[in-house]
Enzyme design. Sequence first.
Site, PDB file in Angstrom:
ATOM      1  CG  HIS A 117      -4.649   1.921   4.011  1.00  0.00           C
ATOM      2  ND1 HIS A 117      -5.519   1.117   3.227  1.00  0.00           N
ATOM      3  CD2 HIS A 117      -4.582   3.036   3.731  1.00  0.00           C
ATOM      4  CE1 HIS A 117      -6.167   2.108   2.318  1.00  0.00           C
ATOM      5  NE2 HIS A 117      -5.655   3.260   2.773  1.00  0.00           N
TER       6      HIS A 117
ATOM      7  CD1 TRP B 173      -5.552  -2.196  -1.246  1.00  0.00           C
ATOM      8  CD2 TRP B 173      -6.779  -0.172  -0.836  1.00  0.00           C
ATOM      9  NE1 TRP B 173      -4.716  -1.171  -1.846  1.00  0.00           N
ATOM     10  CE2 TRP B 173      -5.642   0.081  -1.376  1.00  0.00           C
ATOM     11  CE3 TRP B 173      -7.679   0.692  -0.522  1.00  0.00           C
ATOM     12  CZ2 TRP B 173      -5.353   1.525  -1.641  1.00  0.00           C
ATOM     13  CZ3 TRP B 173      -7.341   1.979  -0.732  1.00  0.00           C
ATOM     14  CH2 TRP B 173      -6.233   2.322  -1.236  1.00  0.00           C
TER      15      TRP B 173
ATOM     16  CE1 TYR C  39      -3.059   3.226   0.933  1.00  0.00           C
ATOM     17  CE2 TYR C  39      -1.466   3.541   2.603  1.00  0.00           C
ATOM     18  CZ  TYR C  39      -2.413   3.904   1.781  1.00  0.00           C
ATOM     19  OH  TYR C  39      -2.787   5.294   2.020  1.00  0.00           O
TER      20      TYR C  39
ATOM     21  CD  GLU D 289      -4.184   7.290   8.149  1.00  0.00           C
ATOM     22  OE1 GLU D 289      -3.097   8.099   7.629  1.00  0.00           O
ATOM     23  OE2 GLU D 289      -5.217   7.265   7.232  1.00  0.00           O
TER      24      GLU D 289
ATOM     25  CD  GLU E  99      -3.933  12.374   3.531  1.00  0.00           C
ATOM     26  OE1 GLU E  99      -4.851  12.140   4.139  1.00  0.00           O
ATOM     27  OE2 GLU E  99      -3.166  11.489   2.946  1.00  0.00           O
TER      28      GLU E  99
HETATM   29  O1  KDG Z   1      -9.573   6.430  -1.562  1.00  0.00           O
HETATM   30  C1  KDG Z   1      -8.722   6.084  -0.657  1.00  0.00           C
HETATM   31  C2  KDG Z   1      -7.619   6.920  -0.494  1.00  0.00           C
HETATM   32  O2  KDG Z   1      -8.139   8.292  -0.081  1.00  0.00           O
HETATM   33  C3  KDG Z   1      -6.748   6.380   0.802  1.00  0.00           C
HETATM   34  O3  KDG Z   1      -6.168   5.153   0.714  1.00  0.00           O
HETATM   35  C4  KDG Z   1      -5.712   7.257   1.308  1.00  0.00           C
HETATM   36  O4  KDG Z   1      -5.235   6.181   3.480  1.00  0.00           O
HETATM   37  C5  KDG Z   1      -5.287   7.140   2.708  1.00  0.00           C
HETATM   38  C6  KDG Z   1      -4.575   8.239   3.332  1.00  0.00           C
HETATM   39  O5  KDG Z   1      -4.517   8.358   4.475  1.00  0.00           O
HETATM   40  O6  KDG Z   1      -4.542   9.467   2.657  1.00  0.00           O
HETATM   41 MG    MG Z   2      -5.378   6.595   5.389  1.00  0.00          MG
END
Ligand code: KDG
Ligand code: MG
Length: 402
Positions: free
Chosen positions: A212, A402, A159, A236, A339
């Site tokens: 994630h 995912w 990821y 996170e 972010e």
């Molecule tokens: O659409 C999914 C994404 O925005 C995500 O995977 C991004 O996890 C993410 C993040 O922390 O920016």
């Molecule tokens: Mg995220």
Amino acid sequence: MKITDAKVILTCPGRNFVTLKIITDQGVYGLGDATLNGMEKAVVAFLESYCIPALIGKDPRNTEDIWHYFYRGVYWKRGSVTLTAISAIDMALWDIKGKALNTPLYNLIGGKSRDRVMVYAHANGKDLNDTLEKVAREKEKGFLAIRVQSGIPGISDAYGVAKDSKFYEPAHKGLPNVEQWDTSKYLNYLPYLFGKVRETFGTDLHLLHDAHHRLTPVEAARLAKELEPHHLFWLEDPVTGELQEGLRLIRKQSSTPIAIGEVFNTIYDYTTLITEQLIDYIRMPLVHGGGITHMKKVADFASVYHIQTGFHGATDLSPVNLAAAIHFNMAINNFGIQEYMPHQEIVHEVFKINYRFKDGFLSVDDTPGIGVDIDEEKASRYPYEMACLPVNRKTDGTMFYW
Ligand code: KDG
Ligand code: MG
């Protein structure tokens, strides 16, 4: 004042965005972001078939009542599609309110608590050296906080790693790509990676990481504990947020700050996490968390428990959401970080923005309302293209998060 019309603008300048435009009898209109990555058309259908007809004739200044009309008033509650539609309506109404009163949004929700908001950048490297280079590049641009993601040795598609060297954009044209996952390889590599990042860049830089949603509570506790010496700004989504109680285990084991909730959509997703002080940052963004009306309640509730905001802000959230988030972050007391993943240039052909980045911070100008406009003629040049987020399987083929 009355709402006379509303329409949905679906456009794909490099990626899909859904924008709701609400028009009033006084010539003032408002914009709201309604983008839900990979599920754009579901939100469009709800807006067009139900929300827009129900909005016509309402007084757009009644943001609280209209919010409850679409949340409390609707029998089938919660869920990303419904709340993204409500968010877009709410954002557009606050945009109208600001324009009608000739004042920027932040003035309507508390005024300025600060002049600019600290943002974090993304360093996505395919291996250790590439990741260190990417961190150096973002630091060079002036970022004070950087999210670090890296390819994991032995995993083909981790990821957060860009396929080309320019942008990380997880949605791909057509049906989902299948990515690969191995928790033990990830857990072995991460403390080493962050050790190297700290060794190279010192202690001043704020470092963040996104797991994630992929760990069990006990795996997440191990990671949070092993990352403790590297003083992360946050870890996170260490576990999937469906089981709020799972965060208790992590909290007991480690003082690494936790951010969670970019896939949440109501205050009820957060009640255990907030009241038991199991997290430190709220990730739910305005665009998926019910807009300004609802997120103000979430932020105020969180502030009682010393929890700050750290809103989701990937490229699949439109410039309308980002500008609204900057206003919001400027106004509240318990802002933590925002972010920031800059959109591709082509996006700014369609969306005219009022924010700018300087020295690690974003700020907005004093344009009334949210301050972002859309060029509908340009938007029409980029028709919707189906694109989906990936799915994920363990190396033995098991379907995974995912
Ligand atoms: O659409 C999914 C994404 O925005 C995500 O995977 C991004 O996890 C993410 C993040 O922390 O920016
Ligand atoms: Mg995220």
